[in-house]
Each structure stands twice: as C-alpha cells, then as structure tokens.
Design a protein around this motif. Structure first.
Motif, PDB file in Angstrom:
ATOM      1  N   GLN A  96       0.808  -1.217   0.000  1.00 18.16           N
ATOM      2  CA  GLN A  96       0.000   0.000   0.000  1.00 18.16           C
ATOM      3  C   GLN A  96       0.842   1.269   0.000  1.00 18.16           C
ATOM      4  O   GLN A  96       0.303   2.375   0.071  1.00 18.16           O
ATOM      5  N   LEU A  97       2.154   1.130  -0.082  1.00 16.28           N
ATOM      6  CA  LEU A  97       3.039   2.289  -0.001  1.00 16.28           C
ATOM      7  C   LEU A  97       2.747   3.343  -1.078  1.00 16.28           C
ATOM      8  O   LEU A  97       2.631   4.535  -0.763  1.00 16.28           O
ATOM      9  N   PRO A  98       2.582   2.960  -2.365  1.00 17.62           N
ATOM     10  CA  PRO A  98       2.271   3.983  -3.375  1.00 17.62           C
ATOM     11  C   PRO A  98       0.932   4.680  -3.100  1.00 17.62           C
ATOM     12  O   PRO A  98       0.812   5.899  -3.289  1.00 17.62           O
ATOM     13  N   THR A  99      -0.062   3.892  -2.659  1.00 11.89           N
ATOM     14  CA  THR A  99      -1.378   4.473  -2.343  1.00 11.89           C
ATOM     15  C   THR A  99      -1.260   5.469  -1.199  1.00 11.89           C
ATOM     16  O   THR A  99      -1.850   6.560  -1.230  1.00 11.89           O
ATOM     17  N   TRP A 100      -0.466   5.115  -0.184  1.00 10.30           N
ATOM     18  CA  TRP A 100      -0.294   5.981   0.988  1.00 10.30           C
ATOM     19  C   TRP A 100       0.309   7.335   0.617  1.00 10.30           C
ATOM     20  O   TRP A 100      -0.068   8.361   1.171  1.00 10.30           O
ATOM     21  N   PHE A 101       1.238   7.320  -0.333  1.00  8.56           N
ATOM     22  CA  PHE A 101       1.859   8.580  -0.750  1.00  8.56           C
ATOM     23  C   PHE A 101       0.839   9.549  -1.359  1.00  8.56           C
ATOM     24  O   PHE A 101       1.086  10.752  -1.396  1.00  8.56           O
ATOM     25  N   ARG A 102      -0.293   9.018  -1.799  1.00 12.08           N
ATOM     26  CA  ARG A 102      -1.295   9.873  -2.450  1.00 12.08           C
ATOM     27  C   ARG A 102      -2.499  10.187  -1.564  1.00 12.08           C
ATOM     28  O   ARG A 102      -3.376  10.951  -1.963  1.00 12.08           O
ATOM     29  N   ASN A 103      -2.579   9.577  -0.373  1.00 11.53           N
ATOM     30  CA  ASN A 103      -3.708   9.858   0.506  1.00 11.53           C
ATOM     31  C   ASN A 103      -3.235  10.553   1.778  1.00 11.53           C
ATOM     32  O   ASN A 103      -2.052  10.892   1.909  1.00 11.53           O
ATOM     33  N   ASP A 104      -4.134  10.772   2.720  1.00 15.86           N
ATOM     34  CA  ASP A 104      -3.755  11.479   3.949  1.00 15.86           C
ATOM     35  C   ASP A 104      -3.731  10.555   5.168  1.00 15.86           C
ATOM     36  O   ASP A 104      -3.827  11.007   6.306  1.00 15.86           O
ATOM     37  N   ASP A 105      -3.608   9.240   4.957  1.00 13.78           N
ATOM     38  CA  ASP A 105      -3.487   8.300   6.074  1.00 13.78           C
ATOM     39  C   ASP A 105      -2.173   8.528   6.807  1.00 13.78           C
ATOM     40  O   ASP A 105      -1.172   8.907   6.187  1.00 13.78           O
ATOM     41  N   PRO A 106      -2.126   8.281   8.115  1.00 16.89           N
ATOM     42  CA  PRO A 106      -0.887   8.509   8.872  1.00 16.89           C
ATOM     43  C   PRO A 106       0.241   7.555   8.503  1.00 16.89           C
ATOM     44  O   PRO A 106       1.409   7.922   8.561  1.00 16.89           O
ATOM     45  N   THR A 107      -0.115   6.315   8.125  1.00 16.70           N
ATOM     46  CA  THR A 107       0.906   5.316   7.775  1.00 16.70           C
ATOM     47  C   THR A 107       0.353   4.347   6.728  1.00 16.70           C
ATOM     48  O   THR A 107      -0.868   4.177   6.603  1.00 16.70           O
ATOM     49  N   PRO A 108       1.229   3.670   5.977  1.00 10.71           N
ATOM     50  CA  PRO A 108       0.772   2.598   5.095  1.00 10.71           C
ATOM     51  C   PRO A 108       0.087   1.470   5.868  1.00 10.71           C
ATOM     52  O   PRO A 108      -0.795   0.801   5.328  1.00 10.71           O
ATOM     53  N   PHE A 109       0.511   1.232   7.119  1.00  6.51           N
ATOM     54  CA  PHE A 109      -0.181   0.236   7.948  1.00  6.51           C
ATOM     55  C   PHE A 109      -1.647   0.608   8.089  1.00  6.51           C
ATOM     56  O   PHE A 109      -2.534  -0.250   7.988  1.00  6.51           O
ATOM     57  N   HIS A 110      -1.912   1.871   8.320  1.00  8.73           N
ATOM     58  CA  HIS A 110      -3.290   2.350   8.451  1.00  8.73           C
ATOM     59  C   HIS A 110      -4.045   2.168   7.139  1.00  8.73           C
ATOM     60  O   HIS A 110      -5.224   1.785   7.131  1.00  8.73           O
ATOM     61  N   THR A 111      -3.372   2.432   6.023  1.00  5.73           N
ATOM     62  CA  THR A 111      -3.998   2.244   4.713  1.00  5.73           C
ATOM     63  C   THR A 111      -4.380   0.784   4.495  1.00  5.73           C
ATOM     64  O   THR A 111      -5.453   0.478   3.970  1.00  5.73           O
ATOM     65  N   ALA A 112      -3.517  -0.133   4.925  1.00  6.15           N
ATOM     66  CA  ALA A 112      -3.759  -1.561   4.718  1.00  6.15           C
ATOM     67  C   ALA A 112      -4.791  -2.127   5.678  1.00  6.15           C
ATOM     68  O   ALA A 112      -5.600  -2.983   5.294  1.00  6.15           O
ATOM     69  N   HIS A 113      -4.786  -1.653   6.929  1.00  5.99           N
ATOM     70  CA  HIS A 113      -5.622  -2.272   7.965  1.00  5.99           C
ATOM     71  C   HIS A 113      -6.705  -1.349   8.539  1.00  5.99           C
ATOM     72  O   HIS A 113      -7.453  -1.750   9.423  1.00  5.99           O
ATOM     73  N   GLU A 114      -6.735  -0.108   8.054  1.00  7.67           N
ATOM     74  CA  GLU A 114      -7.755   0.873   8.445  1.00  7.67           C
ATOM     75  C   GLU A 114      -7.721   1.207   9.938  1.00  7.67           C
ATOM     76  O   GLU A 114      -8.739   1.538  10.534  1.00  7.67           O
ATOM     77  N   MET A 115      -6.544   1.090  10.539  1.00 10.02           N
ATOM     78  CA  MET A 115      -6.341   1.521  11.920  1.00 10.02           C
ATOM     79  C   MET A 115      -4.847   1.609  12.191  1.00 10.02           C
ATOM     80  O   MET A 115      -4.039   1.046  11.444  1.00 10.02           O
ATOM     81  N   LYS A 116      -4.487   2.327  13.249  1.00  7.29           N
ATOM     82  CA  LYS A 116      -3.080   2.445  13.627  1.00  7.29           C
ATOM     83  C   LYS A 116      -2.587   1.118  14.196  1.00  7.29           C
ATOM     84  O   LYS A 116      -3.363   0.327  14.730  1.00  7.29           O
ATOM     85  N   ILE A 117      -1.280   0.913  14.120  1.00  7.41           N
ATOM     86  CA  ILE A 117      -0.708  -0.356  14.558  1.00  7.41           C
ATOM     87  C   ILE A 117      -0.972  -0.616  16.035  1.00  7.41           C
ATOM     88  O   ILE A 117      -1.225  -1.750  16.447  1.00  7.41           O
ATOM     89  N   TRP A 118      -0.956   0.448  16.879  1.00  8.02           N
ATOM     90  CA  TRP A 118      -1.185   0.252  18.312  1.00  8.02           C
ATOM     91  C   TRP A 118      -2.629  -0.158  18.583  1.00  8.02           C
ATOM     92  O   TRP A 118      -2.888  -0.982  19.456  1.00  8.02           O
ATOM     93  N   ASP A 119      -3.577   0.402  17.812  1.00  7.61           N
ATOM     94  CA  ASP A 119      -4.980   0.008  17.960  1.00  7.61           C
ATOM     95  C   ASP A 119      -5.181  -1.436  17.511  1.00  7.61           C
ATOM     96  O   ASP A 119      -5.917  -2.203  18.137  1.00  7.61           O
ATOM     97  N   TYR A 120      -4.496  -1.814  16.425  1.00  6.54           N
ATOM     98  CA  TYR A 120      -4.588  -3.184  15.920  1.00  6.54           C
ATOM     99  C   TYR A 120      -4.054  -4.167  16.962  1.00  6.54           C
ATOM    100  O   TYR A 120      -4.663  -5.204  17.243  1.00  6.54           O
ATOM    101  N   ALA A 121      -2.895  -3.818  17.544  1.00  8.25           N
ATOM    102  CA  ALA A 121      -2.293  -4.693  18.548  1.00  8.25           C
ATOM    103  C   ALA A 121      -3.174  -4.823  19.787  1.00  8.25           C
ATOM    104  O   ALA A 121      -3.214  -5.880  20.427  1.00  8.25           O
ATOM    105  N   GLY A 122      -3.902  -3.744  20.105  1.00  9.22           N
ATOM    106  CA  GLY A 122      -4.792  -3.782  21.260  1.00  9.22           C
ATOM    107  C   GLY A 122      -5.997  -4.679  21.044  1.00  9.22           C
ATOM    108  O   GLY A 122      -6.590  -5.177  22.001  1.00  9.22           O
ATOM    109  N   ARG A 123      -6.343  -4.905  19.770  1.00 14.97           N
ATOM    110  CA  ARG A 123      -7.517  -5.719  19.448  1.00 14.97           C
ATOM    111  C   ARG A 123      -7.166  -7.133  18.998  1.00 14.97           C
ATOM    112  O   ARG A 123      -7.994  -8.040  19.086  1.00 14.97           O
ATOM    113  N   ASP A 124      -5.967  -7.301  18.469  1.00 17.52           N
ATOM    114  CA  ASP A 124      -5.573  -8.592  17.903  1.00 17.52           C
ATOM    115  C   ASP A 124      -4.502  -9.243  18.783  1.00 17.52           C
ATOM    116  O   ASP A 124      -3.348  -8.799  18.793  1.00 17.52           O
TER     117      ASP A 124
END
Length: 352
Positions: A132-160
């Motif tokens: 998702q790196l190229p897509t992230w460069f064109r959007n306003d998501d905070p990270t490519p991780f957020h683009t791929a999983h629709e949440m921040k890595i810390w939120d993902y870790a808290g749920r998964d």
C-alpha cells in the motif's frame, strides 16, 4: 567507437544486475524463513559438528523428490553468510555445513535469539502494508499500515492478540540482546541512580536486566495497560500501566529504548516533556542516529532499511544528530550526549 560501445554495454549489464538484485532481494528473507521453518539451524546445531549434506537431508523428513533442492536453498544461504560449507573430513569428499554467528542468533534455545523479531517482521500483518506504499503517498493516512488495515498499529495490537504477542515477543528478544550489551559496556550510565522508569518497556526484559545488575535501583516498567496486564514484578521491579502522552511516573531517570523512532517530531517532543516533568537526573534514549560520518556501508544500509520499516508501520523516523537535537531542545532540555556503543543504536543521554 567500438570502445565507447563496449563501455556502454558493460554499464548497461551492470545496471541490469543491480536492478535484478533489488527485484529479487526478497528471496534472501524468504529463503531464510524457509530454512527456519524447516528448523535447519537447530538441526545443524544439535548435530554438533560439520553436518554432511546427506545427513542434513535425511534429518528434514522431506519429500524424496525435493531432497536435491535443499542444496540450492543452502547454497544461497551460504552465500548470504548464514551457513559455512566445509569438507566433512579429509578422507571424504562430501561437503557439510556449520553455523555462522548470524545463524546462531536464530537458534530456538539461544537466550539472545532473534527468532521472535524475525517472525514478527515477516508476518503478513506487517508485510501487507508494503503493498500500500504507493497508495499511501497519495492519501492522507498517517501510515501505510493504516492504509492496509484501516487503523493504527497500536490500535490493531490492542484488538488482535496475535499481533500483540508477536510485537511483544519481538521487542523482548531485542531487549534481551541489547540489555546484555548495555550491562557489559555501559554500566556507567546508571551510576548514581536510585530509580528508573522504562517507558514503553513492554514485558520488562530490559528493566529486569537493569534491576538484577543494579539491585540498588528501583525499576518501573511503564507501558499501555494491555501490555503490562498480569505481569508480576519483584523486589526492585514493578509494572505500571498508563499512557506516556498523559504522564510518566517520576524517577531519577527515564529509559526510552527504541521508542521515539516510532513517533513524529511533535509527538516525541510531547513524550520528552512528560519525561522531563518527573525526572531528577536524565533521560536515557537507546535509538539510531543516521548519517553518521564514521559508518560502514552495511550499517548505513541497515539503518535506512529500518527507517523505511518505521515509515511504513509508524508515524516516526530514524533521526540524524541534528534532528535529535531539534526535538531535545524543543522539549526544554539543556544538553545531550551521544555514545555509539550499542551496534546500530546509540546511547543518547539527555539532561534537564
């Protein structure tokens, strides 16, 4: 004219090789992952001496038609420095394999094993964002991780639980290795301290090593509640849940091991300000300093690779000394000292 043409062709072919090496660079990590999944390092280690190729293939429970392909797997990994190929004995032409320093760090029973870090970094949860790196460069998501999983890595870790376990195990394995180096090389950093808070200390591997080596220091592991839940301390070690953006427990010193590189400058300044509110002596940062003058090519490359990992997973970055100075002074500190004694990372002592 012919010489110019030959030079042009040679440059073209060298460029092609360079491009191919980068296209296929994933083969190195995937080949190593295969060897680890097949437990090849552990099998060779348990054999105790140069392991003949025939003995290795017999120990792997392979499909008979695939046995010869193991040689090709071992060939690339030998080239990459994870195994050495030796003649089994003077009277036998058969070649065998022994471990190298690198593959020794991937043994299951090695107290300093990097296996948990290896498994975490190559898990699909953390590799998916790269697509998702190229897509992230064109959007306003905070990270490519957020683009791929629709949440921040810390939120993902808290749920998964899977990612939470992978991440905690990875950081614990890294802390185990770093703490050994720190205790051996940098004990003077802890001289005169009576209390220390390990902010973002995870399961407490680093703090445990410090508490054991310096029993006069009261150590506190401070991390998110779901990270420290059900963890038990000892005489001079305790666990406290909380948010470092809100407050940090007071102590003589605060330790931030591989924490600040996860956050952008504004967030780092906020964290450092919270640390400054409660410390008496100093903040101790263990992190990378990039673009150092006295650095070999491989170390520079590794730091730049890690910087890209940080960019993809977190809103942070690896920093130059100038960039470190900027956030340190912006947080209201008066001075700092950088000591490059932890391999790729440095000790950064920050004084109020």
């Amino acid at each position: 004219m012919e010489c110019k043409s030959e030079e042009r062709v040679s440059k073209l072919l060298r460029a092609q090789t360079h491009v191919w090496n980068h296209i296929f660079s994933f083969v190195n990590s995937m080949s190593l992952k295969c060897a680890i999944d097949l437990e090849i390092p552990d099998i060779i280690h348990k054999y105790g001496e140069t392991m003949p190729f025939s003995q290795l293939t017999a120990s792997l429970s392979l499909n008979p038609s695939k046995a010869n392909c193991i040689y090709r797997l071992m060939r690339i990994l030998t080239h990459s420095g994870f195994f050495s190929q030796l003649q089994v004995n003077e009277n036998d032409l058969e070649m065998g394999y022994v471990l190298t320093d690198a593959s020794t760090l991937l043994l299951k029973d090695n107290p300093l094993s990097m296996l948990p870090f290896f498994h975490a970094m190559l898990d699909p949860i953390l590799t998916k964002p790269w697509h998702q790196l190229p897509t992230w460069f064109r959007n306003d998501d905070p990270t490519p991780f957020h683009t791929a999983h629709e949440m921040k890595i810390w939120d993902y870790a808290g749920r998964d639980p899977k990612l939470n376990q992978l991440f905690n195990d990875a950081m614990a394995s890294d802390a185990q290795l770093v703490s050994n180096v720190v205790i051996e090389r940098c004990s003077g950093v802890f001289k005169g301290l009576e209390s220390l808070v390990d902010v973002g200390g995870g399961t407490g591997i680093m703090a445990k090593a410090i508490a054991k080596s310096f029993p006069h220091i009261d150590c506190t592991v401070f991390d998110l509640p779901h990270v420290v839940a059900n963890l038990k301390g000892c005489e001079n070690l305790k666990y406290v849940g909380g948010d470092m953006f809100e407050s940090v427990p007071p102590a003589d010193a605060v330790l931030l091991k591989w924490i600040l590189h996860d956050w952008n400058d504004e967030q780092c300044v906020k964290i450092l300000k919270k640390c400054k509110e409660g410390i008496k002596r100093k903040v101790i940062v263990i992190d990378m300093v990039v673009e150092s003058e006295e650095e070999d090519f491989e170390s520079t490359e590794t730091k730049l690779l890690v910087d890209m990992v940080v960019m993809v997973l977190y809103p942070g970055k690896e920093r130059t000394e100038k960039e470190w100075a900027k956030i340190i002074f912006s947080a209201g500190f008066s001075d700092y000292k950088i000591t490059p004694v932890v391999g790729l990372r440095s000790f950064i002592e920050i004084y109020p």
